[in-house]
Motif scaffolding. Structure first.
Motif, PDB file in Angstrom:
ATOM      1  N   GLU A   1     -36.948  16.827 -38.004  1.00  0.00           N
ATOM      2  CA  GLU A   1     -36.518  17.156 -36.565  1.00  0.00           C
ATOM      3  C   GLU A   1     -35.448  18.234 -36.256  1.00  0.00           C
ATOM      4  O   GLU A   1     -35.409  19.203 -35.627  1.00  0.00           O
ATOM      5  CB  GLU A   1     -36.087  15.947 -35.962  1.00  0.00           C
ATOM      6  CG  GLU A   1     -37.226  14.947 -35.440  1.00  0.00           C
ATOM      7  CD  GLU A   1     -36.839  13.755 -34.960  1.00  0.00           C
ATOM      8  OE1 GLU A   1     -35.757  13.379 -34.639  1.00  0.00           O
ATOM      9  OE2 GLU A   1     -37.857  12.810 -34.932  1.00  0.00           O
ATOM     10  N   ASP A   2     -34.256  17.870 -37.438  1.00  0.00           N
ATOM     11  CA  ASP A   2     -33.381  19.023 -37.459  1.00  0.00           C
ATOM     12  C   ASP A   2     -33.653  20.371 -37.729  1.00  0.00           C
ATOM     13  O   ASP A   2     -33.187  21.422 -36.978  1.00  0.00           O
ATOM     14  CB  ASP A   2     -32.308  18.618 -38.454  1.00  0.00           C
ATOM     15  CG  ASP A   2     -31.110  19.423 -38.384  1.00  0.00           C
ATOM     16  OD1 ASP A   2     -30.281  19.492 -37.303  1.00  0.00           O
ATOM     17  OD2 ASP A   2     -30.590  19.955 -39.416  1.00  0.00           O
TER      18      ASP A   2
ATOM     19  N   LYS B   1     -35.483  22.029 -34.735  1.00  0.00           N
ATOM     20  CA  LYS B   1     -34.629  22.486 -33.490  1.00  0.00           C
ATOM     21  C   LYS B   1     -33.903  23.834 -34.131  1.00  0.00           C
ATOM     22  O   LYS B   1     -33.458  24.718 -33.342  1.00  0.00           O
ATOM     23  CB  LYS B   1     -33.570  21.597 -33.307  1.00  0.00           C
ATOM     24  CG  LYS B   1     -34.097  20.278 -32.400  1.00  0.00           C
ATOM     25  CD  LYS B   1     -33.033  19.209 -32.389  1.00  0.00           C
ATOM     26  CE  LYS B   1     -33.482  17.850 -32.660  1.00  0.00           C
ATOM     27  NZ  LYS B   1     -32.400  16.934 -32.672  1.00  0.00           N
TER      28      LYS B   1
ATOM     29  N   ASP C   1     -35.708  27.161 -33.357  1.00  0.00           N
ATOM     30  CA  ASP C   1     -35.529  27.740 -31.935  1.00  0.00           C
ATOM     31  C   ASP C   1     -34.105  28.176 -31.736  1.00  0.00           C
ATOM     32  O   ASP C   1     -33.966  29.304 -31.464  1.00  0.00           O
ATOM     33  CB  ASP C   1     -35.886  26.660 -31.096  1.00  0.00           C
ATOM     34  CG  ASP C   1     -37.468  26.128 -31.297  1.00  0.00           C
ATOM     35  OD1 ASP C   1     -38.043  26.912 -31.380  1.00  0.00           O
ATOM     36  OD2 ASP C   1     -37.479  25.174 -30.624  1.00  0.00           O
TER      37      ASP C   1
END
Length: 147
Positions: A99-100, A103, A106
């Motif tokens: 997930e990190d 993110k 982006d």
């Protein structure tokens, strides 16, 4: 009458935002370097451990490049801080890393898009591509561990 535009203030605001974003990126890489060392130690297989350590080396490279950019913009070294914890269970650590990394892709592309400096643009685009690659590896190991 024409409205007065204070270009100096506009330029200063942009560079101040860029510096803050680079500082955030430095802290994220600093945290990832620590987390991935822990995650590698939790890996159940040698091949996974080695891949996670390779990813960690990419994060070290990003950290060093971002520190160089920060120093060039501010004339001072950054004061890196741990901004994220790292789960102590392998499966949770993989999900957290996945997930990190997503993110971060982006965030780095946003920095590249808003910067006027070609070197900064290129460094952050390359780092975004690396982060996307890392996310794929973490997804692979996460899916494999879930079985």
């Amino acid at each position: 009458m024409y409205p007065f535009t204070n270009y100096h203030d506009a330029l200063y605001r942009q560079s101040n935002t860029l510096i803050q974003d680079i500082e955030k990126a430095i802290n994220g890489e600093y945290s990832a370097i620590d987390c991935y060392a822990r995650l590698a130690n939790l890996a159940p297989h040698k091949k996974e451990r080695e891949r996670i350590l390779e990813i960690r080396q990419d994060e070290i490279k990003h950290y060093q490049q971002f520190v160089q950019i920060y120093r060039g913009l501010t004339g001072m070294p950054p004061q890196p801080k741990m901004i994220e914890g790292c789960p102590g269970v392998y499966l949770q650590g993989l999900e957290f890393a996945l997930e990190d990394e997503q993110k971060t892709v982006d965030f780095y592309l946003e920095i590249a898009d808003t910067s006027n400096d070609p070197f900064i643009k290129e460094v952050f685009k390359r780092a975004a591509a690396d982060e996307q690659n890392h996310a794929v590896w973490f997804l692979y190991y996460f899916a494999k561990a879930k079985k």
